[in-house]
Design a protein around this motif. Structure first.
Motif, PDB file in Angstrom:
ATOM      1  N   ALA A 146       0.864  -1.279   0.020  1.00  0.00           N
ATOM      2  CA  ALA A 146       0.000   0.038  -0.020  1.00  0.00           C
ATOM      3  C   ALA A 146       0.912   1.249   0.066  1.00  0.00           C
ATOM      4  O   ALA A 146       0.762   2.117  -0.719  1.00  0.00           O
ATOM      5  CB  ALA A 146      -0.837   0.118   1.288  1.00  0.00           C
ATOM      6  N   THR A 147       1.874   1.305   0.796  1.00  0.00           N
ATOM      7  CA  THR A 147       2.897   2.256   1.064  1.00  0.00           C
ATOM      8  C   THR A 147       3.537   2.618  -0.481  1.00  0.00           C
ATOM      9  O   THR A 147       3.627   3.623  -1.107  1.00  0.00           O
ATOM     10  CB  THR A 147       3.965   2.163   2.110  1.00  0.00           C
ATOM     11  OG1 THR A 147       3.214   1.922   3.248  1.00  0.00           O
ATOM     12  CG2 THR A 147       4.875   3.495   1.875  1.00  0.00           C
ATOM     13  N   ILE A 148       4.111   1.530  -1.047  1.00  0.00           N
ATOM     14  CA  ILE A 148       4.786   1.557  -2.475  1.00  0.00           C
ATOM     15  C   ILE A 148       3.675   2.156  -3.510  1.00  0.00           C
ATOM     16  O   ILE A 148       4.176   3.012  -4.131  1.00  0.00           O
ATOM     17  CB  ILE A 148       5.317   0.298  -2.914  1.00  0.00           C
ATOM     18  CG1 ILE A 148       6.430   0.096  -1.969  1.00  0.00           C
ATOM     19  CG2 ILE A 148       5.657   0.090  -4.298  1.00  0.00           C
ATOM     20  CD1 ILE A 148       7.238  -1.365  -2.294  1.00  0.00           C
ATOM     21  N   SER A 149       2.437   1.689  -3.398  1.00  0.00           N
ATOM     22  CA  SER A 149       1.464   2.272  -4.402  1.00  0.00           C
ATOM     23  C   SER A 149       1.147   3.740  -4.232  1.00  0.00           C
ATOM     24  O   SER A 149       1.337   4.488  -5.182  1.00  0.00           O
ATOM     25  CB  SER A 149       0.222   1.163  -4.167  1.00  0.00           C
ATOM     26  OG  SER A 149      -0.923   2.143  -4.299  1.00  0.00           O
ATOM     27  N   ARG A 150       1.188   4.196  -2.864  1.00  0.00           N
ATOM     28  CA  ARG A 150       1.051   5.580  -2.660  1.00  0.00           C
ATOM     29  C   ARG A 150       2.197   6.388  -3.294  1.00  0.00           C
ATOM     30  O   ARG A 150       2.101   7.560  -3.635  1.00  0.00           O
ATOM     31  CB  ARG A 150       0.728   5.987  -1.331  1.00  0.00           C
ATOM     32  CG  ARG A 150      -0.574   5.389  -0.727  1.00  0.00           C
ATOM     33  CD  ARG A 150      -1.709   6.061  -1.327  1.00  0.00           C
ATOM     34  NE  ARG A 150      -2.893   4.973  -1.291  1.00  0.00           N
ATOM     35  CZ  ARG A 150      -3.938   4.726  -0.483  1.00  0.00           C
ATOM     36  NH1 ARG A 150      -3.835   5.779   0.645  1.00  0.00           N
ATOM     37  NH2 ARG A 150      -4.654   3.948  -0.566  1.00  0.00           N
ATOM     38  N   ALA A 151       3.446   5.694  -2.984  1.00  0.00           N
ATOM     39  CA  ALA A 151       4.731   6.584  -3.317  1.00  0.00           C
ATOM     40  C   ALA A 151       4.611   6.780  -4.825  1.00  0.00           C
ATOM     41  O   ALA A 151       5.262   7.715  -5.499  1.00  0.00           O
ATOM     42  CB  ALA A 151       5.640   5.554  -2.953  1.00  0.00           C
ATOM     43  N   PHE A 152       4.202   5.439  -5.580  1.00  0.00           N
ATOM     44  CA  PHE A 152       4.021   5.750  -7.106  1.00  0.00           C
ATOM     45  C   PHE A 152       2.955   6.820  -7.358  1.00  0.00           C
ATOM     46  O   PHE A 152       3.384   7.760  -8.149  1.00  0.00           O
ATOM     47  CB  PHE A 152       3.703   4.580  -7.699  1.00  0.00           C
ATOM     48  CG  PHE A 152       4.940   3.905  -7.977  1.00  0.00           C
ATOM     49  CD1 PHE A 152       5.734   3.957  -9.219  1.00  0.00           C
ATOM     50  CD2 PHE A 152       5.579   2.816  -7.020  1.00  0.00           C
ATOM     51  CE1 PHE A 152       7.025   3.301  -9.685  1.00  0.00           C
ATOM     52  CE2 PHE A 152       6.963   2.116  -7.133  1.00  0.00           C
ATOM     53  CZ  PHE A 152       7.351   2.305  -8.601  1.00  0.00           C
ATOM     54  N   GLU A 153       1.744   6.671  -6.825  1.00  0.00           N
ATOM     55  CA  GLU A 153       0.755   7.859  -7.078  1.00  0.00           C
ATOM     56  C   GLU A 153       1.408   9.293  -6.820  1.00  0.00           C
ATOM     57  O   GLU A 153       1.043  10.185  -7.397  1.00  0.00           O
ATOM     58  CB  GLU A 153      -0.113   7.516  -6.085  1.00  0.00           C
ATOM     59  CG  GLU A 153      -1.249   6.890  -6.607  1.00  0.00           C
ATOM     60  CD  GLU A 153      -2.394   6.437  -5.410  1.00  0.00           C
ATOM     61  OE1 GLU A 153      -2.813   5.395  -5.401  1.00  0.00           O
ATOM     62  OE2 GLU A 153      -2.651   7.473  -4.538  1.00  0.00           O
ATOM     63  N   GLY A 154       2.249   9.226  -5.831  1.00  0.00           N
ATOM     64  CA  GLY A 154       2.521  10.666  -5.307  1.00  0.00           C
ATOM     65  C   GLY A 154       3.993  11.017  -6.025  1.00  0.00           C
ATOM     66  O   GLY A 154       4.526  11.917  -5.409  1.00  0.00           O
ATOM     67  N   ARG A 155       4.239  10.483  -6.995  1.00  0.00           N
ATOM     68  CA  ARG A 155       5.584  10.690  -7.594  1.00  0.00           C
ATOM     69  C   ARG A 155       5.780  12.083  -8.098  1.00  0.00           C
ATOM     70  O   ARG A 155       4.766  12.676  -8.475  1.00  0.00           O
ATOM     71  CB  ARG A 155       6.208   9.533  -8.415  1.00  0.00           C
ATOM     72  CG  ARG A 155       5.310  10.084  -9.875  1.00  0.00           C
ATOM     73  CD  ARG A 155       5.664   8.691 -10.698  1.00  0.00           C
ATOM     74  NE  ARG A 155       4.876   8.643 -11.876  1.00  0.00           N
ATOM     75  CZ  ARG A 155       3.641   8.445 -12.096  1.00  0.00           C
ATOM     76  NH1 ARG A 155       2.832   7.975 -11.226  1.00  0.00           N
ATOM     77  NH2 ARG A 155       3.155   8.522 -13.219  1.00  0.00           N
ATOM     78  N   ILE A 156       7.047  12.882  -8.086  1.00  0.00           N
ATOM     79  CA  ILE A 156       6.977  14.087  -8.532  1.00  0.00           C
ATOM     80  C   ILE A 156       8.447  14.295  -9.306  1.00  0.00           C
ATOM     81  O   ILE A 156       9.111  13.439  -9.441  1.00  0.00           O
ATOM     82  CB  ILE A 156       7.463  15.088  -7.100  1.00  0.00           C
ATOM     83  CG1 ILE A 156       8.518  14.601  -6.251  1.00  0.00           C
ATOM     84  CG2 ILE A 156       6.091  15.527  -6.270  1.00  0.00           C
ATOM     85  CD1 ILE A 156       8.873  15.769  -5.416  1.00  0.00           C
ATOM     86  N   ALA A 157       7.889  15.278 -10.218  1.00  0.00           N
ATOM     87  CA  ALA A 157       8.791  15.475 -11.286  1.00  0.00           C
ATOM     88  C   ALA A 157      10.299  15.928 -11.010  1.00  0.00           C
ATOM     89  O   ALA A 157      10.255  16.920 -10.068  1.00  0.00           O
ATOM     90  CB  ALA A 157       8.303  16.443 -12.294  1.00  0.00           C
ATOM     91  N   LEU A 158      11.507  15.655 -11.476  1.00  0.00           N
ATOM     92  CA  LEU A 158      12.710  16.076 -10.899  1.00  0.00           C
ATOM     93  C   LEU A 158      13.062  16.983 -11.887  1.00  0.00           C
ATOM     94  O   LEU A 158      12.939  16.953 -13.111  1.00  0.00           O
ATOM     95  CB  LEU A 158      13.647  14.880 -10.881  1.00  0.00           C
ATOM     96  CG  LEU A 158      13.243  13.999  -9.332  1.00  0.00           C
ATOM     97  CD1 LEU A 158      14.209  12.582  -9.783  1.00  0.00           C
ATOM     98  CD2 LEU A 158      13.340  14.432  -8.375  1.00  0.00           C
TER      99      LEU A 158
END
Lengths: 198, 198
Positions: free
Chosen positions: A186-198
């Motif tokens: 669940a945490t990994i999935s949220r981390a992907f959802e919340g990815r930010i542009a570098l």
């Protein structure tokens, strides 16, 4: 039942009433108090009563305070246009420890929980709405990342959106110092959802 | 540093001074006190002071008590010819909980520990010797089973032997409910040494 000292039994019972303190720990703490000088027991007794006498709720942010409004609400070093909404006072302490956030807070005093019978009227939501008039531009929702916290976030974002404020939530993702391998799905999935542009 | 309430900070610091209570637990306990009614804080404060005012050491067995001599030393339901020697008062509580032993106690107030600079004069050994005259027939040594406890047992047995008393020690062996497979070698070796005829 020690039966050699009712006073000690009473102190053990008092310690055992605290959350997370079992009978054996309470016994160890009481024996510690017994071994230390009387002044230490006096200081702790005074601190217990002082907390009950002096601490109250800030009329603006509902956080615990001794002066009303509290030091954070009064501070001119903080950004008064940003309000971070948290569940409890200890969330404020946790955020303050990070030394990152410089806005104000609003303590709800809990989260929506139909199972426990906690609805919107049981939280300090009215007080939050009252604050949205006076120069607030952004509200950051920082509920705990569990089912009830998510529901509270959703409820508040729907309530606040029509007011034309910027509503944000803090990021959920991989905690610093941890390992992708040991992070739950669940945490990994949220981390992907919340990815930010570098 | 919460900085929103010095009283709460003070109470957290007081709790954190207790053994085994870290900063975060102290914070949780202090917030608990804050949430509970004032009477509970008052009761705990009173219990802290009462322990310091009322509890003292029994002049016979050196155990903690409010009346001197203590209830155990005074009791006519206990066998006054048997004295069990323990390191600390909490050992008395542990033995009393088992409801097995009906004799008297003698609390040494520690154990011999050259590394910590604790010698025979720092323990209540003189008081123990004073008691051996008055009708005592057996002395049970119940030190903790570690190096310092063993050394104390050896020292006391040599000291007491010449007095013509029966000197015994409690058995070391496999604890009830445990498993031979998971018992350490030293314990198994003591269990064999201490085997008894059936």
């Amino acid at each position: 039942m020690l039966s050699t000292s009712p006073s000690l039994d009473a102190l053990i019972a008092e310690f055992a009433r605290l959350p997370g303190i079992g009978r054996k720990t309470a016994q160890r703490l009481a024996l510690h108090v017994l071994r230390r000088p009387r002044e230490e027991a006096e200081q702790m007794a005074a601190a217990l009563l002082s907390v009950k006498d002096n601490v109250r709720s800030c009329s603006l942010c509902c956080n615990i305070t001794e002066d009303d409004p509290c030091a954070i609400c009064c501070s001119d070093k903080r950004t008064h246009s940003v309000v971070c909404v948290v569940e409890e006072s200890n969330d404020v302490f946790a955020i303050e420890r990070s030394n990152e956030y410089r806005g104000l807070y609003h303590v709800l005093g809990g989260r929506l929980s139909p199972l426990e019978g906690i609805g919107p009227d049981d939280l300090h939501i009215r007080e939050l709405l009252d604050r949205t008039n006076g120069g607030v531009e952004e509200i950051i929702l920082a509920m705990n990342p569990n089912v009830e916290g998510e529901a509270t976030t959703l409820y508040l974002s729907r309530l606040l959106k029509p007011m034309g404020l910027r509503i944000t939530r803090i990021a959920r993702g991989i905690p610093m110092g941890s390992d992708l391998e040991f992070t739950d799905a669940a945490t990994i999935s949220r981390a992907f959802e919340g990815r930010i542009a570098l």
